[in-house]
Design a protein around this motif. Structure first.
Motif, PDB file in Angstrom:
ATOM      1  N   LEU A   1       0.868  -1.141   0.079  1.00 27.84           N
ATOM      2  CA  LEU A   1      -0.300  -0.477  -0.129  1.00 27.84           C
ATOM      3  C   LEU A   1       1.075   1.297   0.294  1.00 27.84           C
ATOM      4  CD1 LEU A   1      -2.960  -0.781   2.267  1.00 27.84           C
ATOM      5  CD2 LEU A   1      -3.182  -0.407  -0.023  1.00 27.84           C
ATOM      6  N   ASN A   2       1.716   1.202   0.816  1.00 31.56           N
ATOM      7  CA  ASN A   2       2.881   2.374   1.021  1.00 31.56           C
ATOM      8  C   ASN A   2       3.814   2.300  -0.854  1.00 31.56           C
ATOM      9  OD1 ASN A   2       1.878   3.241   3.723  1.00 31.56           O
ATOM     10  ND2 ASN A   2       4.627   2.160   4.412  1.00 31.56           N
ATOM     11  N   GLY A   3       3.974   1.622  -1.417  1.00 32.60           N
ATOM     12  CA  GLY A   3       4.327   1.284  -2.218  1.00 32.60           C
ATOM     13  C   GLY A   3       3.871   2.098  -3.923  1.00 32.60           C
ATOM     14  N   THR A   4       2.336   1.749  -3.675  1.00 36.06           N
ATOM     15  CA  THR A   4       1.000   2.281  -4.111  1.00 36.06           C
ATOM     16  C   THR A   4       0.912   3.351  -4.099  1.00 36.06           C
ATOM     17  OG1 THR A   4      -0.048  -0.069  -3.907  1.00 36.06           O
ATOM     18  CG2 THR A   4      -1.165   2.028  -5.335  1.00 36.06           C
ATOM     19  N   LYS A   5       0.659   4.708  -3.001  1.00 37.81           N
ATOM     20  CA  LYS A   5       0.543   5.971  -2.869  1.00 37.81           C
ATOM     21  C   LYS A   5       2.028   6.494  -3.559  1.00 37.81           C
ATOM     22  CE  LYS A   5      -1.448   5.772   1.857  1.00 37.81           C
ATOM     23  NZ  LYS A   5      -1.359   5.978   2.720  1.00 37.81           N
ATOM     24  N   ASN A   6       3.488   6.155  -2.868  1.00 40.49           N
ATOM     25  CA  ASN A   6       3.825   6.842  -3.611  1.00 40.49           C
ATOM     26  C   ASN A   6       4.118   6.639  -4.955  1.00 40.49           C
ATOM     27  OD1 ASN A   6       4.831   7.135  -1.176  1.00 40.49           O
ATOM     28  ND2 ASN A   6       6.593   5.175  -1.003  1.00 40.49           N
ATOM     29  N   ILE A   7       4.157   5.572  -5.445  1.00 39.40           N
ATOM     30  CA  ILE A   7       3.981   5.474  -7.321  1.00 39.40           C
ATOM     31  C   ILE A   7       2.513   6.024  -7.647  1.00 39.40           C
ATOM     32  CG2 ILE A   7       2.454   4.245  -9.025  1.00 39.40           C
ATOM     33  CD1 ILE A   7       4.068   1.366  -7.924  1.00 39.40           C
ATOM     34  N   GLU A   8       1.562   6.689  -6.541  1.00 39.99           N
ATOM     35  CA  GLU A   8       0.470   7.484  -7.363  1.00 39.99           C
ATOM     36  C   GLU A   8       1.214   8.345  -6.980  1.00 39.99           C
ATOM     37  OE1 GLU A   8      -4.061   8.170  -5.969  1.00 39.99           O
ATOM     38  OE2 GLU A   8      -3.084   6.417  -4.855  1.00 39.99           O
ATOM     39  N   LYS A   9       1.492   9.000  -6.354  1.00 42.71           N
ATOM     40  CA  LYS A   9       1.953  10.509  -6.000  1.00 42.71           C
ATOM     41  C   LYS A   9       3.081  11.316  -7.143  1.00 42.71           C
ATOM     42  CE  LYS A   9       2.030  11.465  -1.137  1.00 42.71           C
ATOM     43  NZ  LYS A   9       2.650  11.172  -0.226  1.00 42.71           N
ATOM     44  N   SER A  10       4.217   9.710  -7.855  1.00 37.66           N
ATOM     45  CA  SER A  10       4.718  10.561  -8.457  1.00 37.66           C
ATOM     46  C   SER A  10       4.271  10.230 -10.239  1.00 37.66           C
ATOM     47  CB  SER A  10       5.865   9.037  -8.893  1.00 37.66           C
ATOM     48  OG  SER A  10       6.886   8.822  -7.526  1.00 37.66           O
ATOM     49  N   VAL A  11       3.486   9.595 -10.125  1.00 37.36           N
ATOM     50  CA  VAL A  11       2.465   9.558 -11.499  1.00 37.36           C
ATOM     51  C   VAL A  11       1.352  10.712 -11.483  1.00 37.36           C
ATOM     52  CG1 VAL A  11       0.785   8.169 -12.870  1.00 37.36           C
ATOM     53  CG2 VAL A  11       2.679   7.354 -11.761  1.00 37.36           C
ATOM     54  N   GLY A  12       0.982  11.277 -10.590  1.00 37.04           N
ATOM     55  CA  GLY A  12       0.525  12.721 -10.667  1.00 37.04           C
ATOM     56  C   GLY A  12       1.042  14.188 -10.373  1.00 37.04           C
ATOM     57  N   ASN A  13       2.294  14.151 -10.160  1.00 36.45           N
ATOM     58  CA  ASN A  13       3.417  15.485 -10.003  1.00 36.45           C
ATOM     59  C   ASN A  13       3.990  15.144 -11.421  1.00 36.45           C
ATOM     60  OD1 ASN A  13       3.473  15.865  -7.193  1.00 36.45           O
ATOM     61  ND2 ASN A  13       4.615  14.893  -7.256  1.00 36.45           N
ATOM     62  N   TYR A  14       4.098  13.548 -12.171  1.00 37.74           N
ATOM     63  CA  TYR A  14       4.635  13.907 -12.697  1.00 37.74           C
ATOM     64  C   TYR A  14       3.337  14.241 -15.006  1.00 37.74           C
ATOM     65  CZ  TYR A  14       6.125  11.868 -17.713  1.00 37.74           C
ATOM     66  OH  TYR A  14       6.882  11.818 -19.397  1.00 37.74           O
ATOM     67  N   THR A  15       1.871  13.928 -14.129  1.00 30.64           N
ATOM     68  CA  THR A  15       1.092  14.501 -14.921  1.00 30.64           C
ATOM     69  C   THR A  15       0.976  16.165 -15.477  1.00 30.64           C
ATOM     70  OG1 THR A  15      -0.712  13.483 -14.017  1.00 30.64           O
ATOM     71  CG2 THR A  15      -0.258  12.022 -15.331  1.00 30.64           C
ATOM     72  N   GLU A  16       0.812  16.545 -13.834  1.00 31.37           N
ATOM     73  CA  GLU A  16       0.815  17.793 -13.773  1.00 31.37           C
ATOM     74  C   GLU A  16       2.119  18.396 -14.306  1.00 31.37           C
ATOM     75  OE1 GLU A  16      -0.771  21.528 -12.286  1.00 31.37           O
ATOM     76  OE2 GLU A  16      -1.191  19.189 -11.638  1.00 31.37           O
ATOM     77  N   GLN A  17       3.054  18.141 -13.905  1.00 32.57           N
ATOM     78  CA  GLN A  17       4.796  18.693 -14.842  1.00 32.57           C
ATOM     79  C   GLN A  17       3.783  18.342 -16.612  1.00 32.57           C
ATOM     80  OE1 GLN A  17       7.869  16.909 -13.720  1.00 32.57           O
ATOM     81  NE2 GLN A  17       7.993  18.333 -11.527  1.00 32.57           N
ATOM     82  N   VAL A  18       3.909  17.848 -16.884  1.00 32.10           N
ATOM     83  CA  VAL A  18       3.261  17.634 -19.006  1.00 32.10           C
ATOM     84  C   VAL A  18       2.282  18.348 -19.284  1.00 32.10           C
ATOM     85  CG1 VAL A  18       2.676  15.975 -20.611  1.00 32.10           C
ATOM     86  CG2 VAL A  18       4.012  14.555 -18.830  1.00 32.10           C
ATOM     87  N   ARG A  19       1.113  18.397 -18.463  1.00 32.10           N
ATOM     88  CA  ARG A  19       0.381  19.572 -18.347  1.00 32.10           C
ATOM     89  C   ARG A  19       0.784  20.772 -18.739  1.00 32.10           C
ATOM     90  NH1 ARG A  19      -4.611  20.229 -14.849  1.00 32.10           N
ATOM     91  NH2 ARG A  19      -3.453  18.471 -13.103  1.00 32.10           N
ATOM     92  N   LYS A  20       1.757  21.429 -17.662  1.00 29.55           N
ATOM     93  CA  LYS A  20       2.027  22.051 -16.966  1.00 29.55           C
ATOM     94  C   LYS A  20       3.079  22.899 -19.150  1.00 29.55           C
ATOM     95  CE  LYS A  20       2.035  23.772 -12.693  1.00 29.55           C
ATOM     96  NZ  LYS A  20       2.502  23.454 -11.421  1.00 29.55           N
ATOM     97  N   GLN A  21       3.707  21.705 -18.846  1.00 30.91           N
ATOM     98  CA  GLN A  21       4.210  21.697 -20.343  1.00 30.91           C
ATOM     99  C   GLN A  21       4.141  21.840 -21.438  1.00 30.91           C
ATOM    100  OE1 GLN A  21       7.544  19.119 -20.431  1.00 30.91           O
ATOM    101  NE2 GLN A  21       8.676  19.175 -19.094  1.00 30.91           N
TER     102      GLN A  21
END
Length: 55
Positions: free
Chosen positions: A30-50
Motif C-alpha cells: 500500500l505504501n508503494g502504491t501511494k508513492n507511485i500514485e504521487k509520482s505519476v500525479g506529479n509527472y502528469t502535472e508537469q507534462v500538462r504545464k509544459q
C-alpha cells in the motif's frame, strides 16, 4: 491431554506469525502504491504545464 493443548497453542502461534507477515506485506504494498500514485500525479502535472506553455 496436555500434549494436545501444546500442539494447539503452537498452531495458534504459527497462525499469528503468518498474519503479522501478511499485514506487513500489505502495508509495504500500500505504501508503494501511494508513492507511485504521487509520482505519476506529479509527472502528469508537469507534462500538462509544459503542454500549456507550448501552446
Amino acid at each position: 491431554m496436555r500434549r494436545k493443548a501444546q500442539g494447539a497453542l503452537e498452531y495458534l502461534f504459527m497462525i499469528a506469525a503468518v498474519l503479522v507477515l501478511v499485514l506487513y506485506a500489505t502495508r509495504v504494498v500500500l505504501n508503494g502504491t501511494k508513492n507511485i500514485e504521487k509520482s505519476v500525479g506529479n509527472y502528469t502535472e508537469q507534462v500538462r504545464k509544459q503542454i500549456l506553455e507550448n501552446l
